[in-house]
Design an enzyme around this catalytic site. Structure first.
Site, PDB file in Angstrom:
ATOM      1  N   VAL A   1       0.835  -1.192   0.000  1.00 13.42           N
ATOM      2  CA  VAL A   1       0.000   0.000   0.000  1.00 13.42           C
ATOM      3  C   VAL A   1       0.875   1.250   0.000  1.00 13.42           C
ATOM      4  O   VAL A   1       1.929   1.290   0.632  1.00 13.42           O
ATOM      5  CB  VAL A   1      -1.001   0.027   1.188  1.00 13.42           C
ATOM      6  CG1 VAL A   1      -2.123  -0.968   0.969  1.00 13.42           C
ATOM      7  CG2 VAL A   1      -0.326  -0.263   2.514  1.00 13.42           C
ATOM      8  N   CYS A   2       0.418   2.226  -0.756  1.00 13.66           N
ATOM      9  CA  CYS A   2       1.034   3.555  -0.753  1.00 13.66           C
ATOM     10  C   CYS A   2      -0.122   4.540  -0.876  1.00 13.66           C
ATOM     11  O   CYS A   2      -1.277   4.158  -0.670  1.00 13.66           O
ATOM     12  CB  CYS A   2       2.073   3.712  -1.871  1.00 13.66           C
ATOM     13  SG  CYS A   2       1.443   3.697  -3.553  1.00 13.66           S
ATOM     14  N   GLY A   3       0.149   5.781  -1.205  1.00 21.11           N
ATOM     15  CA  GLY A   3      -0.919   6.769  -1.293  1.00 21.11           C
ATOM     16  C   GLY A   3      -2.021   6.372  -2.272  1.00 21.11           C
ATOM     17  O   GLY A   3      -3.198   6.388  -1.942  1.00 21.11           O
TER      18      GLY A   3
ATOM     19  N   ALA B   1      -4.031   4.055   0.096  1.00 20.01           N
ATOM     20  CA  ALA B   1      -4.589   4.492   1.374  1.00 20.01           C
ATOM     21  C   ALA B   1      -5.311   5.828   1.271  1.00 20.01           C
ATOM     22  O   ALA B   1      -6.164   6.138   2.100  1.00 20.01           O
ATOM     23  CB  ALA B   1      -3.487   4.572   2.428  1.00 20.01           C
TER      24      ALA B   1
END
Length: 154
Positions: free
Chosen positions: A65-67, A109
């Site tokens: 997960v990242c932005g 996220a």
């Protein structure tokens, strides 16, 4: 199953929630970082660490997960043999596994909430690759990747 999990600082809180949830589902979790939401961490570093373990056969599935989920999908997909799927709904997560045998699930996220992310993770982990017509397509992807690797120069 053995699940590799990683995030950059933008998705630290989501990673921590997913880690707890995956453990509740009865899986072993290998946390590749990051360690907090305060230290800026470049997503390729984490994505490469998680994806690289495909060659060690240490991890069964991976979640990054990242932005937005886009960066980690692109970075993980650069590791030979990795098929990373960006999923922000449960149907895509199911198809990522059933149609594409994706070893990496990526999410953003800043795009979805934690509860939806948990639902997506559950579907992804419960889905199995059946082979069949999809196996032929995956083999085509693998063959093309091998063709590129043979032509690569250092």
């Amino acid at each position: 199953m053995r699940i590799g999990l990683g995030s950059d600082h933008n998705a630290f809180e989501m990673k921590e929630s997913i880690k707890k949830y995956v453990k509740e589902l009865g899986h072993d979790v290998y946390d590749y970082g990051c360690e907090d939401s305060c230290s800026e961490v470049d997503y390729p570093e984490i994505a490469f660490k998680v994806a690289d373990d495909i060659n060690a056969d240490k991890i069964d599935r991976r979640i990054l997960v990242c932005g937005t989920g886009i960066g980690v999908a692109i970075a993980a997909g650069k590791v030979p043999g990795i098929r990373a799927a960006l999923c922000h709904d449960t149907y895509s997560a199911e198809r990522a596994q059933k149609s594409n045998n994706a070893q990496v699930l990526t999410m953003g996220a800043k795009i979805i909430g934690i509860e939806l992310a948990k639902q997506i993770v559950k579907v992804y982990l419960e889905s199995e690759f059946p082979g069949g017509n999809s196996a032929r397509k995956i083999q085509q992807i693998t063959d093309k990747e091998q063709e590129f690797l043979k032509g690569a120069t250092v």
